[in-house]
Write a protein that holds these residues in place. Structure first.
Motif, PDB file in Angstrom:
ATOM      1  N   GLU A 144       0.821  -1.205   0.000  1.00 43.41           N
ATOM      2  CA  GLU A 144       0.000   0.000   0.000  1.00 43.41           C
ATOM      3  C   GLU A 144       0.855   1.255   0.000  1.00 43.41           C
ATOM      4  O   GLU A 144       0.583   2.197  -0.754  1.00 43.41           O
ATOM      5  CB  GLU A 144      -0.936   0.001   1.207  1.00 43.41           C
ATOM      6  CG  GLU A 144      -1.838   1.224   1.252  1.00 43.41           C
ATOM      7  CD  GLU A 144      -2.891   1.153   2.341  1.00 43.41           C
ATOM      8  OE1 GLU A 144      -3.230   2.217   2.906  1.00 43.41           O
ATOM      9  OE2 GLU A 144      -3.371   0.048   2.632  1.00 43.41           O
ATOM     10  N   GLN A 145       1.891   1.288   0.838  1.00 42.70           N
ATOM     11  CA  GLN A 145       2.733   2.484   0.922  1.00 42.70           C
ATOM     12  C   GLN A 145       3.430   2.775  -0.402  1.00 42.70           C
ATOM     13  O   GLN A 145       3.500   3.916  -0.857  1.00 42.70           O
ATOM     14  CB  GLN A 145       3.775   2.325   2.030  1.00 42.70           C
ATOM     15  CG  GLN A 145       3.205   2.160   3.426  1.00 42.70           C
ATOM     16  CD  GLN A 145       3.065   0.707   3.823  1.00 42.70           C
ATOM     17  OE1 GLN A 145       2.491  -0.098   3.090  1.00 42.70           O
ATOM     18  NE2 GLN A 145       3.600   0.383   4.998  1.00 42.70           N
ATOM     19  N   ALA A 149       2.645   5.919  -3.197  1.00 45.86           N
ATOM     20  CA  ALA A 149       3.660   6.853  -3.693  1.00 45.86           C
ATOM     21  C   ALA A 149       3.707   6.858  -5.213  1.00 45.86           C
ATOM     22  O   ALA A 149       3.834   7.910  -5.849  1.00 45.86           O
ATOM     23  CB  ALA A 149       5.029   6.480  -3.117  1.00 45.86           C
ATOM     24  N   VAL A 150       3.594   5.672  -5.817  1.00 51.90           N
ATOM     25  CA  VAL A 150       3.589   5.561  -7.282  1.00 51.90           C
ATOM     26  C   VAL A 150       2.403   6.316  -7.878  1.00 51.90           C
ATOM     27  O   VAL A 150       2.550   7.114  -8.807  1.00 51.90           O
ATOM     28  CB  VAL A 150       3.554   4.075  -7.695  1.00 51.90           C
ATOM     29  CG1 VAL A 150       3.169   3.923  -9.171  1.00 51.90           C
ATOM     30  CG2 VAL A 150       4.905   3.414  -7.447  1.00 51.90           C
ATOM     31  N   LEU A 151       1.216   6.078  -7.339  1.00 52.48           N
ATOM     32  CA  LEU A 151       0.011   6.685  -7.896  1.00 52.48           C
ATOM     33  C   LEU A 151      -0.047   8.191  -7.664  1.00 52.48           C
ATOM     34  O   LEU A 151      -0.682   8.916  -8.437  1.00 52.48           O
ATOM     35  CB  LEU A 151      -1.222   6.004  -7.304  1.00 52.48           C
ATOM     36  CG  LEU A 151      -1.439   4.554  -7.753  1.00 52.48           C
ATOM     37  CD1 LEU A 151      -2.534   3.891  -6.930  1.00 52.48           C
ATOM     38  CD2 LEU A 151      -1.774   4.484  -9.238  1.00 52.48           C
ATOM     39  N   ARG A 152       0.616   8.658  -6.629  1.00 48.30           N
ATOM     40  CA  ARG A 152       0.639  10.097  -6.357  1.00 48.30           C
ATOM     41  C   ARG A 152       1.398  10.872  -7.435  1.00 48.30           C
ATOM     42  O   ARG A 152       1.281  12.087  -7.520  1.00 48.30           O
ATOM     43  CB  ARG A 152       1.277  10.361  -4.992  1.00 48.30           C
ATOM     44  CG  ARG A 152       0.354  10.157  -3.815  1.00 48.30           C
ATOM     45  CD  ARG A 152      -0.708  11.233  -3.735  1.00 48.30           C
ATOM     46  NE  ARG A 152      -0.132  12.572  -3.532  1.00 48.30           N
ATOM     47  CZ  ARG A 152      -0.794  13.708  -3.726  1.00 48.30           C
ATOM     48  NH1 ARG A 152      -2.051  13.678  -4.142  1.00 48.30           N
ATOM     49  NH2 ARG A 152      -0.222  14.870  -3.514  1.00 48.30           N
ATOM     50  N   ASP A 223      10.109  10.323  -1.087  1.00 48.44           N
ATOM     51  CA  ASP A 223      10.593  11.030   0.108  1.00 48.44           C
ATOM     52  C   ASP A 223       9.433  11.468   0.990  1.00 48.44           C
ATOM     53  O   ASP A 223       9.511  11.372   2.228  1.00 48.44           O
ATOM     54  CB  ASP A 223      11.420  12.251  -0.311  1.00 48.44           C
ATOM     55  CG  ASP A 223      12.740  11.871  -0.972  1.00 48.44           C
ATOM     56  OD1 ASP A 223      13.176  10.715  -0.805  1.00 48.44           O
ATOM     57  OD2 ASP A 223      13.324  12.734  -1.664  1.00 48.44           O
ATOM     58  N   ALA A 224       8.342  11.937   0.370  1.00 45.88           N
ATOM     59  CA  ALA A 224       7.186  12.382   1.141  1.00 45.88           C
ATOM     60  C   ALA A 224       6.559  11.234   1.921  1.00 45.88           C
ATOM     61  O   ALA A 224       6.054  11.421   3.032  1.00 45.88           O
ATOM     62  CB  ALA A 224       6.145  13.009   0.208  1.00 45.88           C
ATOM     63  N   ALA A 225       6.615  10.024   1.351  1.00 42.37           N
ATOM     64  CA  ALA A 225       6.059   8.846   2.022  1.00 42.37           C
ATOM     65  C   ALA A 225       7.019   8.252   3.046  1.00 42.37           C
ATOM     66  O   ALA A 225       6.656   7.305   3.750  1.00 42.37           O
ATOM     67  CB  ALA A 225       5.691   7.795   0.984  1.00 42.37           C
ATOM     68  N   GLU A 226       8.248   8.789   3.104  1.00 42.03           N
ATOM     69  CA  GLU A 226       9.271   8.314   4.039  1.00 42.03           C
ATOM     70  C   GLU A 226       9.578   6.833   3.848  1.00 42.03           C
ATOM     71  O   GLU A 226       9.785   6.086   4.801  1.00 42.03           O
ATOM     72  CB  GLU A 226       8.870   8.603   5.489  1.00 42.03           C
ATOM     73  CG  GLU A 226       8.695  10.087   5.782  1.00 42.03           C
ATOM     74  CD  GLU A 226       8.360  10.374   7.235  1.00 42.03           C
ATOM     75  OE1 GLU A 226       7.975   9.437   7.960  1.00 42.03           O
ATOM     76  OE2 GLU A 226       8.486  11.546   7.638  1.00 42.03           O
TER      77      GLU A 226
END
Length: 243
Positions: A144-145, A149-152, A223-226
């Motif tokens: 999910e994480q 990030a990919v879809l964002r 980076d935003a998703a850490e």
């Protein structure tokens, strides 16, 4: 009772709506939220129209023979008008399905990633991954994480067609991906190397597609998703080395 004399079999609008409502009720009983179900049905409806547009468009490029040039010209003009209108209806249906969030001003925006978008992408990447390698016990289980990030990195419109983009990516780079998974994936000599852990996850297919298509956006969202930078560095190294 014979239906031979009833002519072409077609569903009327009421029967189509009844089938849709029945499906929504069945999905609700299975625990699928009505908004998610509506969105998925909307994609199926838009997709059916798009496939019909392609099929009719291919047939409409050939006029019946033996009737003369004026007839052929008029026939082709009429066929083109019909297919153009069907294409416009398909586009409107897709826009309606994509813009299911009333707060979304445009399907070209990048809204928060929805649950069905995650599920659709997961369903798309898993068989593609398994066409190159096998299920790995070392999968870090961050589906999910990573997919979020990919879809964002994409707009709603791009997410709607992402399964097709992924299929095209793996087809265009099949030999390269086969080398990558053989050298770095499950069963390879470096299977337990932490830097390449994400290659043991089906999500790696989507990450590599983004590395090849939108690397700057992917790094920003990563980076935003850490998420661990080493995973992205490892995939970048493996992708470049397999080229």
């Amino acid at each position: 009772m014979s239906t031979a004399g009833e002519g072409r079999q077609q569903l009327d609008a009421t029967s189509v709506l009844n089938a849709k409502r029945t499906l929504l009720q069945l999905l609700a009983r299975a625990g699928v939220w009505s908004g998610d179900a509506e969105e998925l049905i909307g994609f199926v409806e838009a997709g059916a129209l798009a496939l019909a547009y392609e099929e009719i468009g291919a047939a409409g490029r050939r006029a019946p023979g033996g009737k003369g040039e004026p007839y052929a010209s008029g026939w082709l003009d009429g066929a083109r008008a019909v297919t153009d209108e069907l294409g416009a209806i398909s586009e409107r249906a897709l826009r309606h399905a994509v813009a299911s969030d009333p707060s979304l001003a445009s399907p070209d925006e990048r809204p928060p990633v929805g649950r069905t978008e995650l599920e659709r992408t997961n369903v798309a990447v898993t068989p593609l991954y398994l066409s190159f390698t096998e299920v790995s016990d070392l999968d870090p289980e961050v589906t999910e994480q990573v997919l979020r990030a990919v879809l964002r990195t994409m707009s709603s419109r791009q997410r709607a067609g992402y399964a097709g983009r992924l299929t095209g990516f793996t087809s265009d780079h099949r030999a390269r991906l086969e080398r990558l998974y053989a050298e770095y994936g499950p069963g390879s000599p470096i299977a337990i190397h932490g830097r390449y852990s994400l290659i043991h996850s089906p999500t790696s297919v989507a990450v590599m597609e983004r590395l090849a298509t939108a690397p700057a956006d992917l790094h920003e969202e990563w980076d935003a998703a850490e998420l661990p930078p080493a995973w992205l560095d490892g995939l970048t190294t493996a992708w470049e080395a397999s080229g």
